[in-house]
Scaffold this motif. Structure first.
Motif, mmCIF file in Angstrom:
data_model
loop_
_atom_site.group_PDB
_atom_site.id
_atom_site.type_symbol
_atom_site.label_atom_id
_atom_site.label_comp_id
_atom_site.label_asym_id
_atom_site.label_seq_id
_atom_site.Cartn_x
_atom_site.Cartn_y
_atom_site.Cartn_z
ATOM 1 N N VAL A 34 0.861 -1.196 0.000
ATOM 2 C CA VAL A 34 0.000 0.000 0.000
ATOM 3 C C VAL A 34 0.889 1.235 0.000
ATOM 4 O O VAL A 34 1.840 1.327 0.782
ATOM 5 N N THR A 66 -1.883 3.923 10.936
ATOM 6 C CA THR A 66 -1.981 3.204 9.653
ATOM 7 C C THR A 66 -0.942 2.088 9.579
ATOM 8 O O THR A 66 -1.235 0.977 9.154
ATOM 9 N N CYS A 70 -1.848 -1.875 9.186
ATOM 10 C CA CYS A 70 -1.330 -2.643 8.038
ATOM 11 C C CYS A 70 -0.510 -3.830 8.534
ATOM 12 O O CYS A 70 -0.622 -4.944 8.010
ATOM 13 N N ILE A 75 -0.421 -6.881 5.837
ATOM 14 C CA ILE A 75 -0.020 -6.192 4.598
ATOM 15 C C ILE A 75 1.509 -6.131 4.591
ATOM 16 O O ILE A 75 2.127 -5.819 5.609
ATOM 17 N N LEU A 78 4.201 -0.806 3.439
ATOM 18 C CA LEU A 78 3.517 0.496 3.448
ATOM 19 C C LEU A 78 4.545 1.543 3.050
ATOM 20 O O LEU A 78 5.606 1.649 3.676
#
Ligand code: IPE
Ligand code: IPE
Ligand code: MG
Length: 264
Positions: A34, A66, A70, A75, A78
């Protein structure tokens, strides 16, 4: 165990509050990388009759939030746009505040990042940054280099065009030295000269505060990213806003120029 949870457990470190993936999101279809253009700090402050820099201070909280979400959700990377090559055009006091803020936050947060298995890197033309900040960056990068959790890339004095020119120059120098055949320069060789070498291209780009432009961010790497633009101002960016971006991403059909639908 889901991929997201398994990854999250492995990167949890000593942090007690691990957030589970909200219902409605599919762990197997989350973006791996992301990227975020953290915009709207100044407007956030203006709405509250505060100096612009207070928006930047609050923006740090949104970034920490954030990153942790993540990481918890598995995830892989980032990449956040913190300061562009064009941001030097801002008033001197704002630029100085931002540089001091980067130093303070890095010094304060490094131990937690280390413990949470975050691998931090700063992408951009770092030599132009204050020397104290450069030292903190070098230390943070080396202390987290072997970490196995989320890749956290902070684009600082970053400009997409500058990055592309730098890559072209590096390749040209190799050719001039006789170390590289121009015919061997392909997309892979070019990408290997970028600050993001080794990182896969972002799957999702989020831009806050409603502006519909790239502002010189990751011009090469965003070629096939899905775009999510939200009116939320960066300091207000929170879990529901991130979930919204991820749901938006999961609703897209990525085609990469083909005709068959490819799930993200
Ligand atoms: C983004 O917020 C932060 C940086 C560019 C450093 P802005 O400072 O651009 O906020 P707006 O766009 O003026 O509201
Ligand atoms: C982009 O935001 C840069 C960062 C978020 C660091 P800007 O606020 O500088 O972009 P423009 O000027 O609105 O295009
Ligand atoms: Mg802005």
């Amino acid at each position: 165990m889901s991929r997201a949870l398994a990854t999250a457990r492995s990167v949890q470190g000593n942090r007690p509050s691990l957030r589970t993936l909200p219902a409605g999101l599919e762990a197997a279809r989350l973006p791996v990388h992301v990227a975020v253009i953290m915009d709207g700090n100044g407007r956030w402050a203006r709405q509250r009759n505060l100096p612009r820099v207070m928006g930047h201070r609050e923006g740090v909280e949104a970034l920490k939030r954030t990153l942790r979400l993540c990481s918890d959700w598995g995830i892989g990377a980032l990449t956040a746009y913190a300061f562009s090559t064009e941001n030097w055009n801002r008033p001197g006091e704002e630029v100085s505040f931002l540089m001091a803020l980067f130093e303070r936050v890095l010094a304060l947060e490094l131990a937690a990042l280390e413990q949470e298995q975050v691998r931090i890197r700063f992408l951009g033309d770092l030599q132009q940054l204050p020397s104290g900040l450069q030292e903190l960056i070098a230390n943070a990068e080396s202390r987290t280099a072997a970490n196995t959790g989320i890749h956290f890339n902070v684009c600082t004095n970053y400009g997409g065009r500058r990055e592309l020119v730098r890559a072209a120059r590096a390749l040209a120098e190799q050719v001039a030295r006789g170390d590289l055949d121009p015919a061997a320069i392909d997309e892979q060789a070019f990408a290997a000269q970028l600050h993001t070498a080794g990182e896969r291209d972002p799957d999702l780009l989020i831009r806050t505060s409603g502006e519909q432009r790239l502002s010189n961010f990751l011009l090469w790497q965003l070629a096939y990213a899905e775009l999510h633009i939200t009116d939320v101002l960066w300091p207000d960016f929170d879990e529901p806003a991130l979930v919204q971006a991820l749901l938006d991403y999961q609703s897209r059909q990525r085609r990469f120029g083909g005709v068959d639908s490819v799930t993200p």
